[in-house]
Design an enzyme around this catalytic site. Structure first.
Site, mmCIF file in Angstrom:
data_model
loop_
_atom_site.group_PDB
_atom_site.id
_atom_site.type_symbol
_atom_site.label_atom_id
_atom_site.label_comp_id
_atom_site.label_asym_id
_atom_site.label_seq_id
_atom_site.Cartn_x
_atom_site.Cartn_y
_atom_site.Cartn_z
ATOM 1 N N GLU A 37 1.080 -0.505 -5.172
ATOM 2 C CA GLU A 37 0.134 0.572 -5.436
ATOM 3 C C GLU A 37 0.976 1.842 -5.540
ATOM 4 O O GLU A 37 1.339 2.455 -4.534
ATOM 5 C CB GLU A 37 -0.894 0.705 -4.310
ATOM 6 C CG GLU A 37 -1.962 1.744 -4.647
ATOM 7 C CD GLU A 37 -2.468 2.534 -3.442
ATOM 8 O OE1 GLU A 37 -3.486 3.222 -3.585
ATOM 9 O OE2 GLU A 37 -1.846 2.472 -2.371
ATOM 10 N N ASP A 64 0.819 -1.205 0.000
ATOM 11 C CA ASP A 64 0.000 0.000 0.000
ATOM 12 C C ASP A 64 0.858 1.263 0.000
ATOM 13 O O ASP A 64 1.932 1.308 0.606
ATOM 14 C CB ASP A 64 -0.892 -0.014 1.247
ATOM 15 C CG ASP A 64 -1.792 1.199 1.341
ATOM 16 O OD1 ASP A 64 -2.643 1.371 0.458
ATOM 17 O OD2 ASP A 64 -1.626 1.986 2.298
#
Length: 654
Positions: free
Chosen positions: A462, A409
């Protein structure tokens, strides 16, 4: 009393007082058994006891012990020969007598290699000794506790075995590496515990075990000692995964928030192992990707503010139940991916923030150590022990839970020192640039470690910028990820298809531009949870026109997505065109499947997954220019696209 004896007694009483008051003291020097000629002096803290006797290894009383401090410290002497085969304490509470082992007679179980590698920052598997581990020493079962808190004045283990009393089990400090350890005889799997840390600032705080593997509830710091007893049945899956071509296989990911998927009310691992897996198999997805399941105190963070980097959240069941879910998925041919959050952590007092009274896991300077967007702390990627912790977390999920990949993330927030900051709010690197060199080194290291230990496992970034070489290891800046989310494709495609058809002709480049850079990285095409929350509307809610037109646009969007080069990711609810935004506090709108139009979109997703798997041209050359050919790219007037997908020795798909 002679003067010398008076001084010794006074010093001992002063030390006992320090021991009992959580003041800094060398607990092992004070409480450990000590030879005095042919006798041994032993000490025990037994608050509330009416008497204490010293017993040999067989439980026979060999001598009384004397109360030397009114709070419950007993001392006694006995000939060495009487306890050469071990000893215990018989602690009486009125008529009830308990047998206790002497915690302070056990030496450290830390190896020189472990402490050296840990201090060097080169111990990727520190989780094998950090935290709490059931052990046996000289025939005595117990738990070995280890904590990193180099600046703490004192650390105690508190738990259900000592009434969470920080006076009873003060740990041993190893100054060279900053570790504290203690073997506690008696406790075992299921024991509840945490650490009481007296920090460098003098504040005493009950702290989480950073390496804790299970917690009692999500919102507190009480961890649970675990033992790995699960028997896996997925050997054939793991064997096949080691030999797979990561890039040439079909990948279609169903992104799920475990707590709100909720078909038939399922929100725990036991029920999800049937309902969710049945659903995913029926729709033909190859993988499930869970929003973070690492323990986190605030449900509304969806797991993106974790405190337990080694522990599945207690919300959905035990670690063993999660292992059983992953095992069941593998046996049904479904891979399991997890969102993993090494970019930041919450500032809850019981967590990692100022862990030993100093900025230990984070930077001291808020220009490096605080994230303004999320109100969270940023890991200090330049600290060796923090890298041990984070790399170990990644490897632990893959090893202990057989996870098939991690989606990392907020990579962009890690790479740039000025991420979401104005001028003057950030500090440049040593070269004066905005790149976070320590974070770059960390990402390379964790990807290298995963690739070396777990062939076939995916690492997915990401990453929303144009940082070069996110995937692969080529080039000076290559980060080594397997895949990168194609945020540009997602943004352009959703913006284009969300416009009234009358105006799309003026924005035709938005739907074709992705092919300009399609082969610069290995991509996953994501329509993720981030696109259906915070006022963005659901997938169908982004579409123009009446209900019929909206649903038709969803079908067009999904067809385009599955035909476009790149692996696929779709967030739950989008596969049947849920109208409402995703809400983590409620389950999906499953009643919509009673309507033919929504059931038809669900069937379309199933058909698209089947065709993608059956046609090599739609998956095996996703990252290669020769796998794609434009046939019509410039018909902006009619908003028409036509292209062909190619694969060696396979039919072309148009």
């Amino acid at each position: 009393m002679p003067v010398l004896s008076l001084v010794v007694t006074t010093n001992r009483m002063r030390n006992f007082t320090a021991f009992l008051s959580a003041s800094p003291c060398d607990a092992f020097a004070l409480m450990a058994p000590r030879r005095e000629g042919d006798t041994v002096r032993v000490t025990v803290f037994a608050p509330g006891a009416t008497s204490v006797s010293l017993c040999d290894g067989q439980g026979e009383v060999v001598g009384p012990m004397v109360l030397e401090h009114p709070d419950g410290i007993y001392c006694g002497k006995v000939r060495t020969s009487a306890i050469e085969r071990g000893y215990r304490f018989a602690v009486a509470f009125g008529e009830r007598v308990e047998q206790w082992d002497d915690t302070y007679r056990f030496p450290s179980m830390l190896s020189a290699d472990d402490t050296w590698l840990f201090a060097e920052g080169r111990h990727d598997e520190a989780y094998r000794f950090m935290g709490a581990h059931p052990r046996e020493f000289e025939g005595v079962r117990g738990v070995h506790f280890v904590l990193w808190a180099p600046n703490a004045r004192r650390v105690s283990i508190v738990g259900d075995f000592n009434h969470f009393d920080g006076r009873t089990h003060v740990m041993r400090f190893h100054p060279a590496c900053g570790l504290w350890d203690m073997f506690v005889p008696g406790p075992g799997p299921g024991t509840q515990y945490r650490f009481e840390v007296t920090g460098a600032d003098g504040a005493r705080t009950q702290k989480i075990d950073p390496y804790g593997r299970a917690f009692v509830t999500p919102a507190d710091s009480v961890a649970i000692v675990t033992a790995d007893s699960y028997v896996w049945q997925d050997e054939s899956w793991l064997e096949a995964r080691r030999d797979e071509d990561l890039y040439g296989k079909p990948i279609s990911i169903y992104e799920v928030h475990a707590g709100s998927w909720g078909y038939d009310g399922a929100c725990d691992w036991a029920r999800l192992s049937t309902t969710l897996l049945d659903y995913v198999v029926e729709l033909g997805f190859t993988h499930i990707e869970f929003l973070p399941v690492s323990e986190h105190p605030f449900t509304g963070s969806w797991g993106y503010q974790p405190t337990g980097m080694f522990a599945p959240t207690a919300r959905y069941g035990s670690p063993e139940a999660f292992k059983a879910f992953v095992d069941a998925a593998h046996q049904r041919g479904i891979g399991v991916l997890l969102d993993w959050v090494p970019a930041h952590f919450p500032s809850d007092a019981h967590g990692l923030v100022r862990f030993d009274g100093t900025a230990l896991y984070e930077h001291e300077d808020p220009r490096r150590g605080f994230h303004p967007d999320w109100g969270t702390m940023i890991y200090n990627f330049g600290r060796a022990e923090v890298i041990n912790f984070l790399v170990g977390s990644a490897l632990y999920w893959l090893e202990a839970f057989h996870i098939d990949g991690l989606r990392v993330d907020a990579v962009a927030s890690m790479l740039y020192l000025d991420y979401s900051r104005e001028q003057g709010q950030w500090l440049p690197n040593v070269h004066g640039g905005r790149e976070n060199l320590e974070a770059v080194a960390f990402l390379k290291r964790v990807n290298d470690a995963v690739r070396a230990r777990f062939p076939g496992v995916m690492m997915i970034a990401e990453e929303s910028t144009a940082w070069p070489g996110v995937t692969g290891t080529h080039g000076h800046w290559g980060l080594g990820f397997s895949y990168k989310w194609n945020m540009g494709w997602m943004h352009d495609s959703l913006t284009f298809i969300g416009k009234d058809p009358l105006y799309r002709r003026h924005h035709h480049d938005q739907i074709t531009f992705s092919m300009v850079y399609a082969y610069s990285e290995q991509y996953v095409l994501p329509i993720s949870h981030d696109e259906v929350v915070h006022g963005k509307g659901s997938l169908v809610g982004k579409m123009p026109g009446d209900d019929w037109q909206r649903l038709a646009n969803v079908r067009a969007m999904l067809g385009y997505m599955w035909a476009h080069p790149g692996k696929k990711l779709l967030f739950m609810g989008s596969e049947f065109a849920q109208y409402s935004e995703w809400n983590h506090d409620k389950t999906l709108d499953w009643h919509l499947l009673g309507e033919p139009a929504h059931r038809g979109i669900q069937r379309l997703v199933s058909d698209l997954n089947r065709v993608m798997k059956d046609e090599p041209s739609l998956h095996c050359r996703d990252g290669a220019p020769d796998g794609f050919q434009w046939l019509i790219a410039d018909d902006s007037t009619n908003s028409v696209l036509a292209f062909a997908r190619h694969a060696p020795a396979s039919p072309t798909v148009v």
